[in-house]
Every structure is written in structure tokens, then in C-alpha cells.
Design an enzyme around this catalytic site. Structure first.
Site, PDB file in Angstrom:
ATOM      1  N   GLN A  62      82.993  61.402 -17.848  1.00  0.00           N
ATOM      2  CA  GLN A  62      82.698  61.901 -16.506  1.00  0.00           C
ATOM      3  C   GLN A  62      81.609  62.965 -16.566  1.00  0.00           C
ATOM      4  OE1 GLN A  62      86.689  63.108 -15.488  1.00  0.00           O
ATOM      5  NE2 GLN A  62      86.952  64.050 -17.517  1.00  0.00           N
ATOM      6  N   GLU A  94      95.193  64.463 -22.818  1.00  0.00           N
ATOM      7  CA  GLU A  94      93.911  64.562 -22.107  1.00  0.00           C
ATOM      8  C   GLU A  94      92.955  63.537 -22.705  1.00  0.00           C
ATOM      9  OE1 GLU A  94      92.340  66.488 -19.433  1.00  0.00           O
ATOM     10  OE2 GLU A  94      90.928  64.920 -20.012  1.00  0.00           O
ATOM     11  N   ASP A 109      98.635  65.515 -13.948  1.00  0.00           N
ATOM     12  CA  ASP A 109      97.642  66.489 -13.458  1.00  0.00           C
ATOM     13  C   ASP A 109      96.281  65.813 -13.521  1.00  0.00           C
ATOM     14  OD1 ASP A 109      96.274  68.698 -12.700  1.00  0.00           O
ATOM     15  OD2 ASP A 109      96.629  69.853 -14.525  1.00  0.00           O
TER      16      ASP A 109
HETATM   17  N1  AG3 Z   1      93.595  67.920 -10.558  1.00  0.00           N
HETATM   18  C1  AG3 Z   1      93.644  67.604  -9.134  1.00  0.00           C
HETATM   19  C2  AG3 Z   1      92.287  67.628  -8.535  1.00  0.00           C
HETATM   20  C3  AG3 Z   1      92.097  66.805  -7.342  1.00  0.00           C
HETATM   21  C4  AG3 Z   1      91.063  67.458  -6.513  1.00  0.00           C
HETATM   22  N2  AG3 Z   1      90.319  66.519  -5.745  1.00  0.00           N
HETATM   23  C5  AG3 Z   1      89.144  66.813  -5.198  1.00  0.00           C
HETATM   24  N3  AG3 Z   1      88.621  68.006  -5.282  1.00  0.00           N
HETATM   25  N4  AG3 Z   1      88.518  65.872  -4.548  1.00  0.00           N
HETATM   26  C6  AG3 Z   1      93.337  69.274 -10.860  1.00  0.00           C
HETATM   27  C7  AG3 Z   1      93.329  69.578 -12.295  1.00  0.00           C
HETATM   28  C8  AG3 Z   1      93.639  71.008 -12.498  1.00  0.00           C
HETATM   29  N5  AG3 Z   1      94.363  71.230 -13.687  1.00  0.00           N
END
Ligand code: AG3
Length: 274
Positions: free
Chosen positions: A32, A107, A155
Site C-alpha cells: 500500500q 500484520e 484492526d
Molecule cells: N484501522 C481502521 C481505519 C479505518 C479508517 N478508514 C478511513 N479513514 N477511511 C485503524 C488502524 C489503527 N490501528
């Protein structure tokens, strides 16, 4: 005066704008595009594929609600896994629970952890704790070969790119098999205003794997619409209230009362689940 603005395209016709003081990192990882910037309003920010993941000012809301809700629902969480979450914020919160013996962070993108270790020490220091185990692999594969976990937290990023498989029913069934008999899972499930279809997909998928599926909400200002959802799957009915002795400290958002209130849904959100 020159002003630099970060813009997230949150939906086809909605954007978030944050004034940026400095751009600290910008790179393409194998998975990414990653950006770290200091924002004027919300402090240091991690962005993946254009989507805000974490800001230092509001990360506590998301990380506390992702972790303390399932961890206080489980009667005695010892073995915990987090899929995604390479910044380390969720691990930091999990380690506040004395019962936890091990927290595994799965991860897929090693660069997220490396960048977090450099730019977000307050989150990533947790990853050096003796109870924390970091695995750089695909969470979908990893979860298939583990058993007897107590709590699994997803997450993840949005359901595009590397995270797509984490929103599929097959994945929730693998999580259910990886959990012990009192197991609880939770997944971040986007915004009821801007991604109602994602909530429906997650809830439907989780219902194929868990007898009990419940949605709860929290206010995360830098995420799309600011109202964020989490979907929880459990093998047993949830306790009526949180035992005061289980209180977690320190927290800034989660309390037993906030925990209970978070499951009380506005009617338009209830309607999404029907
Ligand atoms: N993960 C969820 C993020 C989603 C946010 N989406 C967006 N900004 N379009 C967060 C990871 C943090 N540990």
C-alpha cells in the site's frame, strides 16, 4: 502564506481536509501507499492508501473501544490476537489487562510496523513488551492454524486492497474455529452514515460463524462521518454488565458505563441490522 492540506476522499462526494505542518514519510510498500504527516488539528497521523488510520489526538477512542469491550466481555482473556494494527495502539491497550499472557499481532505489511516504531513510539513501544509477539504474515492464513485463542480483534483498513479478505464470512468462520469456547471477536466495521453496506456485510458474515453478533458505536472524529462501528461476535450471550473489578486503567474513553451505552443503537442503525 503557503498552506499544505491533506485530503481524504472518504466517499464519492465527501472529503476530509486537515492542514499539515510537515510531511515526514511517504513511500510505496509492497502492499500500500504509506504517509506520515504532522497535522495542525490532530497531531501526527498515519495514512494508508489515502485513508487516515491513526492520529495521535483521537486514536485512544478507537483503540480503547476495539480492545476493552471484547476483553471485558470475555471472563478471563489470556491468549489474544490482533489482525492488522501494525501501529501498536491496540497492543498497548491489550497489555493493560493483567490476565493476558500473550498478544499476537498479525500484520501483513512489515513497513507499517517499522514506520510506527520510528514515528509513533507512544503506540509502537508496546510491541517490544515481553508478552507481545509480532508476526509478519497474512492474518487469513495465520488464523487457520491456531486454536484456543480467547479474543481476536480485527484492526484492519477499509475493505479495499489487502484487507478485503478480512470482511468475508469464511474468515469469520476461521476466527470462530481459532477461538476457545468462551471466545469473543471484534472487527472494526466502518461508518453507519457512509458505509452502511459494509456494516451489513460484516454483521451478516459474522452471523454465519457466531450465535451472538452485536454492533457498538464510538465517536472517532478523523474517520468518515466521525461515527464509527465495531461488530462483535461471541460464542455465548454477553454478560448483563461489566464487573467493576474488571475496570481497566488508565483509559480516556472506555468506562463500564460507556461500554454499556455503546451497544445502545440509534434507530437508523438498528434498522440496518434487521
Ligand atoms: N484501522 C481502521 C481505519 C479505518 C479508517 N478508514 C478511513 N479513514 N477511511 C485503524 C488502524 C489503527 N490501528
Amino acid at each position: 502564506m503557503l498552506e499544505v492540506w491533506f485530503t481524504e476522499q472518504q466517499a464519492a462526494s465527501v472529503r476530509l481536509g486537515l492542514r499539515v505542518d510537515a510531511i515526514l514519510a511517504k513511500e510505496k510498500t509492497p502492499y500500500q501507499e504509506l504517509v506520515v504527516a504532522d497535522t495542525a488539528a490532530y497531531g501526527r497521523m498515519l495514512v494508508l492508501d489515502g485513508a487516515v488510520q491513526t492520529t495521535m489526538t483521537d486514536e485512544f477512542v478507537y483503540h480503547e473501544m476495539l480492545t476493552h469491550v471484547p476483553l471485558t466481555i470475555h471472563p478471563n482473556p489470556r491468549q489474544v490476537a490482533i489482525i492488522g494494527g501494525g501501529d501498536g495502539g491496540a497492543v498497548r491497550e491489550v497489555l493493560k489487562h493483567a490476565s493476558v499472557d500473550a498478544v499476537h499481532l498479525i500484520e501483513i505489511d512489515q513497513r507499517v510496523v517499522e514506520i510506527a516504531r520510528h514515528y509513533f513510539p507512544a503506540l509502537s513501544e508496546s510491541l517490544s513488551h515481553r508478552k507481545a509477539h509480532v508476526h509478519f504474515t497474512d492474518g487469513i492464513q495465520w488464523i487457520r492454524q491456531v486454536r484456543n485463542l480467547d479474543v481476536v480483534m480485527v484492526d484492519s483498513t477499509d475493505p479495499v486492497g489487502p484487507a478485503v479478505g478480512l470482511f468475508q464470512p469464511e474468515f469469520y468462520r476461521s476466527v470462530a474455529e481459532a477461538l476457545g469456547p468462551e471466545g469473543v471477536m471484534v472487527a472494526q466495521s466502518e461508518s453507519p452514515f457512509l458505509q452502511p453496506n459494509v456494516i451489513q456485510t460484516v454483521v451478516r458474515g459474522m452471523r454465519t460463524a457466531f450465535p451472538v453478533v452485536r454492533l457498538y458505536l464510538a465517536a472517532v472524529p478523523t474517520y468518515p462521518s466521525g461515527l464509527w462501528s465495531f461488530t462483535l461476535g461471541a460464542k455465548h450471550s454477553l454478560p448483563g454488565s461489566i464487573d467493576a473489578k474488571r475496570a481497566v486503567t488508565p483509559t480516556r474513553y472506555w468506562t463500564p458505563a460507556v461500554h454499556a451505552a455503546a451497544f445502545v443503537l440509534p434507530r437508523f442503525v438498528e434498522d440496518l441490522l434487521a
